[in-house]
Write a protein that holds these residues in place. Structure first.
Motif, short mmCIF file in Angstrom:
data_model
loop_
_atom_site.label_atom_id
_atom_site.label_comp_id
_atom_site.label_asym_id
_atom_site.label_seq_id
_atom_site.Cartn_x
_atom_site.Cartn_y
_atom_site.Cartn_z
N LEU A 112 0.84 -1.20 0.00
CA LEU A 112 0.00 0.00 0.00
C LEU A 112 0.87 1.25 0.00
O LEU A 112 0.59 2.22 -0.72
N TYR A 113 1.94 1.23 0.77
CA TYR A 113 2.83 2.39 0.89
C TYR A 113 3.42 2.77 -0.47
O TYR A 113 3.32 3.93 -0.90
N TYR A 114 4.02 1.82 -1.14
CA TYR A 114 4.67 2.13 -2.42
C TYR A 114 3.65 2.45 -3.52
O TYR A 114 3.92 3.26 -4.41
N SER A 115 2.49 1.82 -3.45
CA SER A 115 1.45 2.14 -4.42
C SER A 115 1.00 3.59 -4.28
O SER A 115 0.79 4.30 -5.27
N LEU A 116 0.88 4.04 -3.03
CA LEU A 116 0.44 5.41 -2.78
C LEU A 116 1.50 6.43 -3.24
O LEU A 116 1.15 7.48 -3.79
#
Length: 499
Positions: free
Chosen positions: A108-112
């Motif tokens: 989720l972090y890198y996607s955001l």
């Protein structure tokens, strides 16, 4: 070609986010970094192929989208947006590389982060008012989540405050955009088709007022700045790098592209007040920075002051001062990113950012000598020491603004002296002297922690020695953007002739 800059990070975010369960954090980080590097390299390729001599939008892409709304997918790049595109690509790579490998919920972090990068890129490329607004709003939710989930103890408060302020900013900008289109009689939101110069001055002032407050929140300018220190303090280091280095530039870019460019008559009318507003932001930001004990909050308040220089240059509306605003946007992005990275390393290794706790970090045996040396370089660049990009960008602004607003320019120059004061306090207390007992056993600083800061330091020095490499991309566009009939510029020329 331009769509690839948006689609590559979006594709990377989709792959990381929707991949079947089992992708670990290391793989997610690798895919995110690969996507960011591809987008950054592609922006460099565009810069190489870009023709600085042309003032029109280049690599234009046009696709009808929603005819009923007058919304089209219209992208283009010129000398104003190109440096910011490359800056966004570089800092996105650095933010992903600098992220903690052991963080929770890495997919989720890198996607955001990739979604955030795509939104910023789209905003810089959009040649349609409504399309710009859509991209402007796209970055809102990712940044909110990045602060709210991976931030500090008060991350919920800081993230909510950021969300509220930015939502108000978006409402004001959208209202002004709608007014520009409807009142000017345009049939769509295409930037090239707008002719707001025919509107009555009172109407122009009303529309410009909405843009000034909306983008002023994003920059941020005093008194709309209060969300920024909280967001920076609670955000993780990579997110602070993106926030200060790129996201704040959406506000200054919007003022130049949609305020000064579309409403020059109203801009000239308000210019003296804008110059005074810049003085308030510069001096207030510097004064607050001097009072801070938290290193990160000190750097955050310094951003408020340095963004005020951009408003000073834009309010003067001369060719030289406006060119300086573009250089200052890049300069502030690089320098603030470097400072936040270094403060992040100090906090990670020493466990504190409090200037009353940490001492002697420049100790060559048990401290952080290289990190301390890079910090000295960073604060020198921020204080405008010759030989670095911070000096030349501020000098160009002051040189272009002084014939128009000598008093405001001199007051803003005091801000550069105050910058040296508070950063001297930071360096003297945190890095010089005897190593304090609280941080006597520091963990080892690896080259993976040093590399991003070294890259930024090299770029800061290179552009400081050769500023023409940066200015050449923007100068023709700025020359065409600044209207020779602008009353602010006319005042400058008249005063110069009398002297």
């Amino acid at each position: 070609m331009l769509s690839a800059l948006i689609l590559v990070p979006l594709l990377g975010a989709a792959i990381i986010g929707f991949w079947p369960p089992g992708m670990n954090g290391k793989v997610s980080r690798g895919l995110a970094l690969l996507s960011a590097i591809i987008a950054f390299v592609w922006s460099i390729i565009l810069a190489v192929q870009f023709n600085p001599g042309l003032v029109n939008q280049q690599f234009v892409e046009f696709l009808p989208w929603v005819d009923a709304l007058g919304l089209n997918y219209n992208l283009g790049v010129d000398g104003l947006s190109l440096p910011l595109l490359v800056l966004n690509g570089l800092l996105t790579c650095i933010a992903i590389y600098s992220s903690d490998e052991s963080l929770q919920r890495p997919r989720l972090y890198y996607s955001l982060i990739l979604l955030l990068s795509a939104g910023v890129t789209g905003a810089f490329l959009a040649q349609d008012l409504l399309l710009f607004f859509l991209f402007y709003e796209v970055e809102l939710i990712p940044l909110y989540l990045l602060i709210a989930i991976w931030g500090g103890e008060k991350r919920g408060y800081a993230a909510t405050k950021f969300l509220i302020y930015t939502a108000i900013s978006g409402i004001l900008i959208l209202a002004s955009f709608l007014g520009l289109v409807w009142l000017s009689g345009a049939t769509n939101f295409a930037l090239a088709s707008l002719n707001a110069k025919t509107l009555p001055l009172a109407t122009q002032l009303l529309l410009l007022g909405g843009l000034l407050v909306g983008f002023g929140i994003k920059i941020p300018l005093v008194p709309f700045h209060t969300w920024l220190p909280d967001a920076h303090v609670e955000a993780s280091t990579p997110i602070s790098v993106l926030l200060a280095g790129v996201l704040l530039k959406l506000g200054t870019y919007g003022l130049l592209r949609f305020g000064m460019n579309l409403l020059p008559e109203a801009w000239s009318y308000l210019a003296p007040w804008l110059a005074s507003w810049a003085v308030v932001s510069v001096l207030y930001g510097a004064s607050c920075a001097i009072a801070q004990k938290d290193m990160k909050k000190m750097v955050a308040y310094s951003s408020i002051g340095h963004m005020g220089y951009i408003l000073l240059g834009a309010s003067s509306a001369t060719q030289l001062s406006t060119l300086g605003t573009v250089m200052q946007m890049v300069s502030h992005g690089l320098i603030s990113a470097l400072l936040f990275l270094l403060v992040g390393v100090v906090y990670k290794k020493a466990g504190s950012r409090n200037l009353d706790v940490i001492r002697g970090l420049l100790n060559p045996e048990r401290g952080m000598p290289l990190i301390g040396s890079l910090m000295v370089l960073g604060v020198m660049a921020s204080a405008g020491i010759p030989g670095m990009i911070g000096f030349i960008s501020e000098f160009v602004i002051f040189r272009g603004s002084f014939p128009v607003y000598p008093v405001q320019t001199l007051l803003c120059m005091i801000g550069t002296g105050l910058t040296a004061v508070y950063f001297l306090i930071l360096v003297n207390q945190a890095f010089f002297g005897r190593l304090s007992a609280q941080v006597i056993n520091l963990p080892r600083v690896y080259w993976s922690d040093r590399l991003p800061s070294i890259v930024l330091a090299v770029v800061i020095v290179v552009f400081g020695i050769q500023p023409a490499w940066l200015a050449r991309w923007s100068e023709p566009t700025i020359t065409a953007m600044v209207n020779p009939q602008n009353s602010v510029t006319t005042v400058a020329l008249d005063r110069a002739n009398k002297n």
